[in-house]
Motif scaffolding. Sequence first.
Motif, PDB file in Angstrom:
ATOM      1  N   ALA A  97     -13.184  -4.668  35.543  1.00 47.46           N
ATOM      2  CA  ALA A  97     -12.640  -4.311  36.446  1.00 47.46           C
ATOM      3  C   ALA A  97     -11.950  -3.323  36.251  1.00 47.46           C
ATOM      4  O   ALA A  97     -10.493  -3.467  35.443  1.00 47.46           O
ATOM      5  CB  ALA A  97     -12.986  -4.933  37.598  1.00 47.46           C
ATOM      6  N   LEU A  98     -11.490  -1.813  36.929  1.00 44.80           N
ATOM      7  CA  LEU A  98      -9.981  -1.222  36.988  1.00 44.80           C
ATOM      8  C   LEU A  98      -9.046  -2.540  37.991  1.00 44.80           C
ATOM      9  O   LEU A  98      -8.956  -2.654  38.802  1.00 44.80           O
ATOM     10  CB  LEU A  98     -10.168   0.137  37.259  1.00 44.80           C
ATOM     11  N   GLU A  99      -7.961  -2.111  37.383  1.00 40.25           N
ATOM     12  CA  GLU A  99      -7.067  -3.307  37.890  1.00 40.25           C
ATOM     13  C   GLU A  99      -6.460  -2.377  39.056  1.00 40.25           C
ATOM     14  O   GLU A  99      -6.198  -1.326  39.334  1.00 40.25           O
ATOM     15  CB  GLU A  99      -5.416  -4.122  37.356  1.00 40.25           C
ATOM     16  N   GLY A 100      -5.444  -3.185  40.327  1.00 39.96           N
ATOM     17  CA  GLY A 100      -4.588  -2.341  41.409  1.00 39.96           C
ATOM     18  C   GLY A 100      -5.821  -2.122  42.227  1.00 39.96           C
ATOM     19  O   GLY A 100      -6.946  -1.738  42.055  1.00 39.96           O
ATOM     20  N   SER A 101      -5.312  -1.061  42.965  1.00 41.85           N
ATOM     21  CA  SER A 101      -5.570  -0.278  43.561  1.00 41.85           C
ATOM     22  C   SER A 101      -5.265   1.175  43.644  1.00 41.85           C
ATOM     23  O   SER A 101      -4.470   1.521  43.440  1.00 41.85           O
ATOM     24  CB  SER A 101      -5.675  -0.723  45.199  1.00 41.85           C
TER      25      SER A 101
ATOM     26  N   ARG B 160      -2.724   2.559  36.852  1.00 42.39           N
ATOM     27  CA  ARG B 160      -3.784   2.112  36.145  1.00 42.39           C
ATOM     28  C   ARG B 160      -4.274   2.283  35.090  1.00 42.39           C
ATOM     29  O   ARG B 160      -5.319   1.726  35.057  1.00 42.39           O
ATOM     30  CB  ARG B 160      -4.911   1.781  37.485  1.00 42.39           C
TER      31      ARG B 160
END
Lengths: 356, 340
Positions: free
Chosen positions: B277-281, B297
């Motif tokens: 998963a790509l961290e954060g938003s 990110r």
Amino acid sequence: MATNKERLLDVQNLETQFRTEEGILRAVDRVSFHLNKGETLGIVGESGCGKSITAKSLMNLVPQPRGKIVGGKIMYYGRSEPMDIASYHHNSSEMRTIRGNEISMIFQEPMTSLNPVFTVGNQLMEAVMLHQKVGKREAKQRAIEMLAKVGISTPEKRIDRFPHEFSGGMRQRAMIAMALSCNPHLLIADEPTTALDVTVEAQILNLMLDLQDEMGMAIIMITHDLGVIAGIATRVVVMYAGWVVEMATTEDIFYSPKHPYTKALLQSIPKIGNRERLLSIPGTVPDLNNLERGWCYFAPRCPHAMDICRQKEPPLIDDNGGHAVKCWLWDKEFVGQQNDEHPAEEQAKTAEEQTH
Amino acid sequence: MSDKRILEVRNLKKYFPIQKGVFRRVVGHVRAVDGIDFYIKEGECVGLVGESGCGKTTAGRSLIRLLDPTEGEVLFTPHDKTVDMAALDKQGLKQMRQDMQYVFQDPFASLNPRMTVGRIVSEPMKIQEIGTHKERMLRAGELLEKVGLSASQMGRFPHEFSGGQRQRIGIARSLSLNPRFVICDEPVSALDVSVQAQVLNLLKDLQDEFDLTYLFVAHDLSVVEHISDRIMVMYLGRIVEIAGASELYETPKHPYTEALLKAIPIADPKLGRRRIALEGSVPDPANPPEGCNFNTRCAYATDRCHKEDPSLQPVKGSEERMAACHYVNELELTGFLVRE
Ligand SMILES: Nc1ncnc2c1ncn2[C@@H]1O[C@H](COP(=O)(O)OP(=O)(O)OP(=O)(O)O)[C@@H](O)[C@H]1O
Ligand SMILES: Nc1ncnc2c1ncn2[C@@H]1O[C@H](COP(=O)(O)OP(=O)(O)OP(=O)(O)O)[C@@H](O)[C@H]1O
Ligand code: SF4
Ligand code: SF4
Ligand SMILES: [Mg+2]
Ligand SMILES: [Mg+2]
């Protein structure tokens, strides 16, 4: 096979109906499946096939006044004594303590399950305080932690915002935070990531897997996305028009599916690196309103449909290894009778070769 | 596909004002689309992907002037003459809409529930004052047949159709003026996979039959890869990578593209339970970070990335590939097919 000791849920011949203008709608039609503790069961199928109503039945939350569980049992073994959820009134004190405490659900429509007049934080804290008997301060701390866990940045600021100030994805994350805040035995997640980006979806599914490792809850994951199922479920139930048409381990569903509908579903997903024309299933799911029994509902779309499919409901055939399929092609007796003239399994094979 | 550029977009921007207080004072701007440049060749299908809120819909709507761009040019050449869509007045726009059409994201909300399907499909012709009522209805019937429905269903209302059928009605409506270029905004996102396959096949068939050019907006990367010749990846109002469809998946050149590819769910249980998963938003587009807007990110970010904003630049050794990263020619990124 699991013994009853490890069982959490045994659904037997569950029937949930709606009274509609036109008559009776059998949203869930004699559905049976089981769930073991700590296990993840996937429920897949197209829109309108009864996934959400199955889930709501498990919570005894069938939409009132038109909906009703009219048959079957939902045996729940999460307490010292087994209980049949289907036999309780939806508003009984037993159901109210089970819901949100032992069995928790993430609903498909995040906007309808968050109250627009309270801040997200308020609603989260309420849920935490209701189920965990902690004070306001600690509840707030937990709420902030949960929001951070589901990937909402600056949660200490965001906690004071109202649902409409959240994006769709953030609202769904807040819902997930709320459902997980009470450490349930069973988490029913109804399309929890359908409205989210793949990046956030991956975060959320990983989060659910982490929490499952940590707390050991069982999960029922409802989705129409086979990619999500492949990544999270250990067993899969495939639904079509209110029926369970196939049930097996995730490996069997993906590598040796038996039901023509399951096969067609798998073939209609676009796969990266393959730009060939997609196989689509012709037609659409039948209208469940007043749908008459006594035939296979998939017959109008099935490439293998035979006369018997239009005349008699196919039985659910279990191979005793936990792989069940509701299709005439797998009925030994019927196939035996047909052997001389139309060997059904042969027929299935050739048809399959044609579609490949 | 020809080499003619049917669409050439230059420095397109769309900012939404953020207003506060009783006097609705403007206190800032949401930079929904923040200076994008690209072209589309005639007969091509170009995919536009990116996370929710990155500006895909705003970009699509600004092209066809459902939104008025804040800045920039949208040079459109449906036949021989080139016009700047961004500079057109109402009359000019009405004319250009014959050649540029839009298919909406939501098949449930985009059709007027009180209009019959015949009226919905023929409405654009009526607005353009084309033909008599009878001629328009005849054409509406033909279009419905084209998209796999039946002319006899013209008197029905949208609620009598399924989601996939409604999306077909939306497609029929968008084709009623014989457009050259169609912007499809997530045309299959709301549909079931089996029906999604029907609509994707239909879009491809119609493209072949009418030599259409598409901008295909979607967040499902497998769908985009399936239908597009080239793909543009958007992040926070910018285009961060442009590449041929298979190139993009095999050898991404922007860290964000790599992250997106890693997150794709695959319908194969052997391919690992956990997607990376790509961290954060996505940061708030009203306050994009300094420097490269992906730096919050990005796994490869350096000091330079926090100071300098990378421009969309050509990738070495390739004519059409572009990426907006300082290290575009240095990073060794993992593609989709390489993943075990
Ligand atoms: N409140 C209601 N009144 C009448 N019929 C209903 C009601 N809710 C659901 N149904 C019907 O019950 C059937 C099953 O619906 P359900 O919501 O379980 O589908 P689903 O599989 O969850 O679909 P989706 O993927 O679209 O969420 C459908 O035919 C639906 O129209
Ligand atoms: N009318 C508006 N006023 C203010 N902000 C807006 C408006 N429309 C869009 N935005 C903002 O602009 C940004 C881009 O939105 P847009 O709808 O273009 O994204 P998108 O890429 O299409 O997302 P999705 O995948 O969710 O459809 C978002 O931050 C959004 O909140
Ligand atoms: S029972 Fe007949 S129609 Fe139904 S899925 Fe099997 S072969 Fe197809
Ligand atoms: S410029 Fe820096 S932060 Fe931006 S994508 Fe490239 S490496 Fe990452
Ligand atoms: Mg549902
Ligand atoms: Mg959009």
